[in-house]
Design a protein around this motif. Sequence first.
Motif, PDB file in Angstrom:
ATOM      1  N   GLU A  20       0.834  -1.201   0.000  1.00 21.58           N
ATOM      2  CA  GLU A  20       0.000   0.000   0.000  1.00 21.58           C
ATOM      3  C   GLU A  20       0.872   1.256   0.000  1.00 21.58           C
ATOM      4  O   GLU A  20       0.587   2.225  -0.723  1.00 21.58           O
ATOM      5  CB  GLU A  20      -0.927   0.023   1.213  1.00 21.58           C
ATOM      6  N   THR A  24       0.676   4.080  -2.791  1.00 26.99           N
ATOM      7  CA  THR A  24       0.310   5.436  -2.369  1.00 26.99           C
ATOM      8  C   THR A  24       1.397   6.444  -2.731  1.00 26.99           C
ATOM      9  O   THR A  24       1.097   7.545  -3.191  1.00 26.99           O
ATOM     10  CB  THR A  24       0.031   5.452  -0.854  1.00 26.99           C
ATOM     11  N   LYS A  27       0.963   7.305  -6.165  1.00 31.33           N
ATOM     12  CA  LYS A  27      -0.414   7.731  -6.495  1.00 31.33           C
ATOM     13  C   LYS A  27      -1.095   6.748  -7.443  1.00 31.33           C
ATOM     14  O   LYS A  27      -1.758   7.141  -8.404  1.00 31.33           O
ATOM     15  CB  LYS A  27      -0.406   9.148  -7.069  1.00 31.33           C
ATOM     16  N   LEU A  47      -7.711  -0.199  -2.882  1.00 31.17           N
ATOM     17  CA  LEU A  47      -7.462   1.185  -2.513  1.00 31.17           C
ATOM     18  C   LEU A  47      -8.486   2.099  -3.162  1.00 31.17           C
ATOM     19  O   LEU A  47      -9.072   1.762  -4.205  1.00 31.17           O
ATOM     20  CB  LEU A  47      -6.045   1.596  -2.930  1.00 31.17           C
TER      21      LEU A  47
END
Length: 134
Positions: A20, A24, A27, A47
């Motif tokens: 994750e 993240t 993006k 997500l």
Amino acid sequence: MKTRSALELVDIKAIAAAAEAEATANKWAVTIAIADDGGHLLWLQRLDGAPPISAKIAPAKAQTAALGRRESRVYEEIINGGRTSFLSAPAEGLLEGGVPIMKDGVCIGAVGVSGVKSTEDAQIARAGIAALGL
């Protein structure tokens, strides 16, 4: 009789958190799936913004990598190389983005990611696995 390693919940959570974090940081809206060595789903995390179909594709990639004991991209390369009869193989995740978790030469599970370019999916999966320090 052999003794073998197995993923525990703490391992799964570490893989998921690292995957994750990689997604993240870039993006990337993806789904992350973690399977045991038999391809059985242990974790599924979609997500925010990840395409709905990625929730079907990521587990399939993880299952293919676990059962095949190799990255799912190998099967994509076989098919792209002209062996289209391989499409009849009893597997669904024949796309890059499934990476086996190997410990001491033995597959103990796999991570499958879907939602961005297949090379980026694999990058996220590898980042998750790296959290185990194998």
